[in-house]
Design an enzyme around this catalytic site. Structure first.
Site, PDB file in Angstrom:
ATOM      1  N   TYR A 167       7.339 -25.353 -33.444  1.00  0.00           N
ATOM      2  CA  TYR A 167       8.203 -26.521 -33.607  1.00  0.00           C
ATOM      3  C   TYR A 167       7.796 -27.644 -32.655  1.00  0.00           C
ATOM      4  CZ  TYR A 167      12.725 -29.049 -33.655  1.00  0.00           C
ATOM      5  OH  TYR A 167      13.720 -29.989 -33.760  1.00  0.00           O
ATOM      6  N   LYS A 171       6.487 -31.381 -33.634  1.00  0.00           N
ATOM      7  CA  LYS A 171       7.278 -32.554 -33.274  1.00  0.00           C
ATOM      8  C   LYS A 171       6.511 -33.526 -32.383  1.00  0.00           C
ATOM      9  CE  LYS A 171      11.133 -31.878 -35.478  1.00  0.00           C
ATOM     10  NZ  LYS A 171      11.433 -32.737 -36.657  1.00  0.00           N
TER      11      LYS A 171
END
Length: 306
Positions: A167, A171
């Site tokens: 993640y 991001k």
């Protein structure tokens, strides 16, 4: 400019808008006069399943408020289906003016335990998904000499977090993607910005809470409703923010932050050049005082929201 006219005449795609942050952004855009494509595949937090209900429910909410919206259930994680999301806007409303890349999944795992599939699945939705939908919209934005992207990044990538290498990588990559879009497309009056949202959602709800401090932090996050993110997202989508491009913001309850971007902090020079030994004896010791700690998002945002 009234709330109903801020986005009048505009058509905006919001991915992952069947609930949480995406839903509130879609509703806020509609209240501001935009016509909205509500995209959501209706999957679980980890990406499994497919349910057309969430997207249609948000569309029904928008219509009940007197707005215009259409549901779309294509996945962002495939190039062709990502393009169909943009086509849905064109088929339904005849144009596209904005994209809010909000769709996401989580497959949290400590790095030494993470599988290839867990890494790949998260990268595909967050980073590739934002690329696919943005790329499909970019052609139309270039032709009409206008358009705006708003991407959801995260302090997990900008600062750091445990158990989220997939993640976090996606991001932080998304912040770079946004900056590149801003640079490449500014000559076509196309803008691209990021928001790192603090808000209670299904995704935040899956964060491991193994210590009392982590549990307390999650309880604080629960106070931050998704609706707090929507005003900034709508503002960035509007023509009134034409001088805002290539920026990274964070929203934490009633606070809005401008997030720094990497720049040189300190340099050292040696006229005769460097050897491994002189790097160890000179360069690294000289810069050590300016090293960054292994901070997590919660170590930086340590005060309670108000």
């Amino acid at each position: 400019m009234s709330e109903q006219t801020l986005m009048a005449g505009k058509v905006v795609v919001v991915t992952g808008a069947g609930g949480g942050i995406g839903r509130d952004i879609a509703l806020a855009l509609a209240k501001s006069g935009a016509r909205v494509v509500v995209n959501d595949i209706g999957a679980s937090v980890s990406g499994e399943g497919n349910d057309a209900g969430p997207a249609q429910k948000v569309v029904d909410e928008i219509k009940a408020l007197g707005g215009e919206a259409v549901a779309n259930t294509d996945s962002v994680s495939d190039s062709r289906s990502g393009a169909r999301i943009v086509t849905s806007a064109l088929d339904s409303f005849g144009r596209i003016d904005g994209v809010v890349n909000n769709a996401g999944i989580l497959r949290d795992r400590f790095f030494h335990k993470m599988s290839d599939d867990e890494f790949d699945a998260v990268i595909k939705v967050h980073l590739y998904g934002s690329y696919y939908v943005s790329r499909a919209a970019a052609t139309h934005f270039k032709e009409q000499n206008s358009g705006v992207f708003v991407h959801m990044t995260s302090t997990s990538g900008l600062i750091g977090n445990f158990g989220q290498a997939n993640y976090s990588a996606a991001k932080l990559g998304l912040a770079a993607l946004s900056k590149s879009i801003a640079l490449d497309m500014q000559k076509f009056n196309v803008r691209s910005n990021c928001i790192a949202p603090f808000a209670w959602s299904r995704m935040i709800g899956s964060i491991p809470t193994e210590t009392d401090a982590e549990k307390a932090r999650v309880e604080r996050i629960k106070q931050m409703t998704p609706a707090k993110i929507a005003p900034l997202a709508v503002a960035l989508c509007s023509d009134a923010s034409q001088d805002t491009n290539g920026q990274i913001f964070a929203v934490r309850n009633n606070e809005i932050f401008l997030i720094s971007q990497p720049r040189p902090v300190r340099s050292v020079h040696r006229s005769e050049g460097w050897t491994p030994e002189s790097v160890l004896s000179h360069a690294l010791p000289a810069m050590k005082a300016n090293y960054f700690g292994l901070d997590r998002s919660g170590d930086v945002f340590t005060w309670d929201p108000v």
